[in-house]
Design a protein around this motif. Structure first.
Motif, PDB file in Angstrom:
ATOM      1  N   GLU A 268       0.828  -1.208   0.000  1.00 28.48           N
ATOM      2  CA  GLU A 268       0.000   0.000   0.000  1.00 28.48           C
ATOM      3  C   GLU A 268       0.864   1.262   0.000  1.00 28.48           C
ATOM      4  O   GLU A 268       0.430   2.322  -0.453  1.00 28.48           O
ATOM      5  CB  GLU A 268      -0.975  -0.003   1.181  1.00 28.48           C
ATOM      6  N   ALA A 269       2.121   1.145   0.483  1.00 24.94           N
ATOM      7  CA  ALA A 269       3.046   2.286   0.490  1.00 24.94           C
ATOM      8  C   ALA A 269       3.858   2.378  -0.793  1.00 24.94           C
ATOM      9  O   ALA A 269       4.705   3.270  -0.933  1.00 24.94           O
ATOM     10  CB  ALA A 269       3.979   2.180   1.687  1.00 24.94           C
ATOM     11  N   GLY A 270       3.621   1.455  -1.717  1.00 33.24           N
ATOM     12  CA  GLY A 270       4.330   1.484  -2.986  1.00 33.24           C
ATOM     13  C   GLY A 270       5.742   0.938  -2.924  1.00 33.24           C
ATOM     14  O   GLY A 270       6.555   1.218  -3.816  1.00 33.24           O
ATOM     15  N   ARG A 271       6.056   0.147  -1.896  1.00 29.10           N
ATOM     16  CA  ARG A 271       7.397  -0.423  -1.758  1.00 29.10           C
ATOM     17  C   ARG A 271       7.423  -1.836  -2.331  1.00 29.10           C
ATOM     18  O   ARG A 271       6.525  -2.635  -2.076  1.00 29.10           O
ATOM     19  CB  ARG A 271       7.818  -0.479  -0.283  1.00 29.10           C
ATOM     20  N   SER A 272       8.476  -2.133  -3.069  1.00 28.03           N
ATOM     21  CA  SER A 272       8.629  -3.442  -3.687  1.00 28.03           C
ATOM     22  C   SER A 272       9.428  -4.359  -2.759  1.00 28.03           C
ATOM     23  O   SER A 272      10.420  -3.947  -2.151  1.00 28.03           O
ATOM     24  CB  SER A 272       9.360  -3.310  -5.024  1.00 28.03           C
ATOM     25  N   VAL A 273       8.977  -5.615  -2.662  1.00 30.04           N
ATOM     26  CA  VAL A 273       9.665  -6.635  -1.861  1.00 30.04           C
ATOM     27  C   VAL A 273      10.102  -7.758  -2.799  1.00 30.04           C
ATOM     28  O   VAL A 273       9.287  -8.297  -3.553  1.00 30.04           O
ATOM     29  CB  VAL A 273       8.720  -7.206  -0.777  1.00 30.04           C
ATOM     30  N   PRO A 274      11.408  -8.067  -2.853  1.00 28.89           N
ATOM     31  CA  PRO A 274      12.478  -7.634  -1.956  1.00 28.89           C
ATOM     32  C   PRO A 274      13.334  -6.488  -2.485  1.00 28.89           C
ATOM     33  O   PRO A 274      14.319  -6.140  -1.828  1.00 28.89           O
ATOM     34  CB  PRO A 274      13.322  -8.899  -1.834  1.00 28.89           C
ATOM     35  N   SER A 275      12.989  -5.908  -3.630  1.00 28.40           N
ATOM     36  CA  SER A 275      13.869  -4.901  -4.225  1.00 28.40           C
ATOM     37  C   SER A 275      14.111  -3.716  -3.299  1.00 28.40           C
ATOM     38  O   SER A 275      15.259  -3.300  -3.086  1.00 28.40           O
ATOM     39  CB  SER A 275      13.264  -4.400  -5.551  1.00 28.40           C
ATOM     40  N   ASP A 276      13.034  -3.150  -2.752  1.00 31.42           N
ATOM     41  CA  ASP A 276      13.174  -1.997  -1.861  1.00 31.42           C
ATOM     42  C   ASP A 276      13.382  -2.415  -0.404  1.00 31.42           C
ATOM     43  O   ASP A 276      14.186  -1.813   0.318  1.00 31.42           O
ATOM     44  CB  ASP A 276      11.921  -1.107  -1.941  1.00 31.42           C
ATOM     45  N   VAL A 277      12.632  -3.419   0.006  1.00 36.10           N
ATOM     46  CA  VAL A 277      12.670  -3.857   1.408  1.00 36.10           C
ATOM     47  C   VAL A 277      12.688  -5.390   1.457  1.00 36.10           C
ATOM     48  O   VAL A 277      11.849  -6.038   0.832  1.00 36.10           O
ATOM     49  CB  VAL A 277      11.441  -3.343   2.195  1.00 36.10           C
ATOM     50  N   GLY A 278      13.648  -5.934   2.177  1.00 36.20           N
ATOM     51  CA  GLY A 278      13.670  -7.373   2.416  1.00 36.20           C
ATOM     52  C   GLY A 278      12.913  -7.690   3.695  1.00 36.20           C
ATOM     53  O   GLY A 278      13.086  -7.004   4.705  1.00 36.20           O
ATOM     54  N   VAL A 279      12.066  -8.709   3.647  1.00 38.81           N
ATOM     55  CA  VAL A 279      11.235  -9.053   4.802  1.00 38.81           C
ATOM     56  C   VAL A 279      11.459 -10.526   5.163  1.00 38.81           C
ATOM     57  O   VAL A 279      11.435 -11.390   4.282  1.00 38.81           O
ATOM     58  CB  VAL A 279       9.739  -8.821   4.505  1.00 38.81           C
ATOM     59  N   VAL A 280      11.668 -10.778   6.457  1.00 38.95           N
ATOM     60  CA  VAL A 280      11.768 -12.165   6.939  1.00 38.95           C
ATOM     61  C   VAL A 280      10.781 -12.354   8.083  1.00 38.95           C
ATOM     62  O   VAL A 280      10.462 -11.418   8.813  1.00 38.95           O
ATOM     63  CB  VAL A 280      13.200 -12.520   7.393  1.00 38.95           C
TER      64      VAL A 280
END
Length: 338
Positions: A268-280
Motif C-alpha cells: 500500500e506504500a508502494g514499496r517493492s519486496v524484496p527490491s526496496d525492502v527485504g522481509v523475513v
C-alpha cells in the motif's frame, strides 16, 4: 405409539456366561492381565457376541483417572483460531495422546475470569494432566499447576516456570539472531523489527536475538512493539515503522502472520519486496507459502512441539520423574521475500 425399551447394556456377567468362564477371568482380560490363550479367545468371542462396550466412566472413577489431558492455550480466542502454529501444536499433541488412548480437552484462556474457571476445572479431577501453550511471565496458570502438582508440560519456557515442570521449546534468540544476520548479509543497512508478545519468553528472546545480530547498528527507534503474533499487528506495525524511518530496507517480523501484514502495508506504500525492502518472518507456517513473494523464515516444528509436550505428560502419568527442557531445531528457510 409405544416407544421401544432401551437395549440393556451388556455386562461382565454376560461375557462370563457366554464364554463359560468366571467374572474374575473376564476382568483380567479387560484389564490387560494374563489368562490362557483358550480363555482369552473365548472371552473375545463372547464380547463380540453380547455387544459389550466398556464403561470408561466407571473405570476412570475406580482408577481415579479421567484418561483426559487438558490443552491450555493462553491466547485470545481470535488468535487461537487464526494462528496456524497453535493449531499445529494442538494437532501434534492430540495425535500423541490419541495413540495412548487419552482424550484431549481444549481450554482457551483470554481473561482473568477464564483463568479462574480453568483453575477450578483443573482442580476438579476432570483431567489427568495439562499441556500449556503461550504462558506469560508471572502467569497465574503456572501457580495453579504448581500448587496442584498436576502432571504438566509447557510449550515454551516462561522465566519463572518451576524447575520441576518440564518444557519443550526452541532457541528463539539463536534463531532470530541467525535470520537477522542472513538479512544483513544480503546488504540491508536499515533493519527494523516488528516485535510481538514481549510479555513472554518467545517475544523477549526473538527481540534479544535481533539486537545481538545488529550489534552497534541496532536502533531502538526501529523496533515496533505489537501485542500479538497476528496479521493486523503486522499491518499496523509496518505502517508505524515506515513513519518513523522511510529509509528502512529490511524488516524482521516476529512471526509469519506479522510478516504477511507487513507485506500488505509495504504494498500500500508502494514499496517493492524484496527490491526496496527485504522481509523475513518466523515460524514457516502456512502464511509463509501463501504470501507473495513467499517468506524467508525460521522453521518452527509446531507439530513436533505438541507431540513432545504430550509425551512428557504421558511419561509423568506412567510414574516417571520428568524435569528440565528440550529445545528442537529450527532451520532457516530462505525464499524470495529477502
Amino acid at each position: 405409539m409405544t416407544r421401544p425399551k432401551p437395549q440393556k447394556r451388556a455386562t461382565v456377567h454376560d461375557i462370563a456366561a457366554a464364554a463359560g468362564v468366571s467374572r474374575g477371568t473376564v476382568s483380567r482380560v479387560l484389564n490387560g492381565g494374563y489368562v490362557s490363550a483358550e480363555a482369552r479367545a473365548a472371552i473375545e468371542a463372547a464380547i463380540t457376541e453380547v455387544g459389550y462396550v466398556p464403561n470408561n466412566a466407571a473405570r476412570a472413577l475406580k482408577m481415579r483417572r479421567s484418561q483426559a489431558v487438558a490443552f491450555v492455550a493462553l491466547e485470545p480466542h481470535s488468535l487461537f483460531l487464526d494462528d496456524p502454529n497453535i493449531g499445529s501444536i494442538m494437532l501434534g499433541a492430540n495425535a500423541a495422546l490419541s495413540l495412548a488412548d487419552h482424550q484431549m480437552v481444549s481450554l482457551v484462556v483470554e481473561s482473568a475470569r477464564d483463568t479462574a474457571r480453568v483453575a477450578r476445572y483443573l482442580s476438579g479431577g476432570f483431567v489427568d494432566g495439562a499441556i500449556v501453550v503461550s504462558a506469560r511471565t508471572r502467569d497465574p496458570i503456572i501457580k495453579v499447576i504448581t500448587d496442584l502438582a498436576l502432571p504438566a508440560a509447557f510449550v515454551g519456557h516462561p522465566p519463572d516456570l518451576d524447575q520441576s515442570i518440564p518444557f519443550v521449546g526452541i532457541d528463539n534468540a539463536g534463531s532470530a539472531r541467525a535470520i537477522t544476520q542472513r538479512l544483513r548479509e544480503g546488504g540491508r543497512r536499515r533493519i527494523g523489527m516488528i516485535a510481538a508478545a514481549l510479555d513472554r519468553d518467545s517475544g523477549i528472546d526473538r527481540l534479544s536475538g535481533f539486537r545481538d545480530a545488529l550489534g552497534q547498528a541496532y536502533d531502538e527507534e526501529l523496533v515496533i512493539d505489537v501485542p500479538h503474533y497476528d496479521y493486523n499487528s503486522g499491518i499496523k506495525g509496518m505502517r508505524e515503522l515506515l513513519q518513523r524511518d522511510p529509509t528502512v530496507d529490511g524488516v524482521f517480523a516476529a512471526s509469519d502472520a506479522i510478516a504477511a501484514g507487513a507485506l500488505e502495508a509495504l504494498r500500500e506504500a508502494g514499496r517493492s519486496v524484496p527490491s526496496d525492502v527485504g522481509v523475513v518472518g518466523f515460524d514457516d507456517s502456512t502464511w509463509a507459502v501463501r504470501c507473495q513473494p513467499p517468506l524467508s523464515t525460521v522453521h518452527q516444528p509446531a507439530k513436533e512441539l505438541g507431540s513432545y509436550a504430550a509425551q512428557l505428560v504421558l511419561r509423568q502419568l506412567d510414574g516417571e520423574h520428568v524435569a528440565g527442557g528440550q529445545l528442537l531445531t529450527t532451520p532457516i528457510v530462505w525464499r524470495d521475500s529477502a
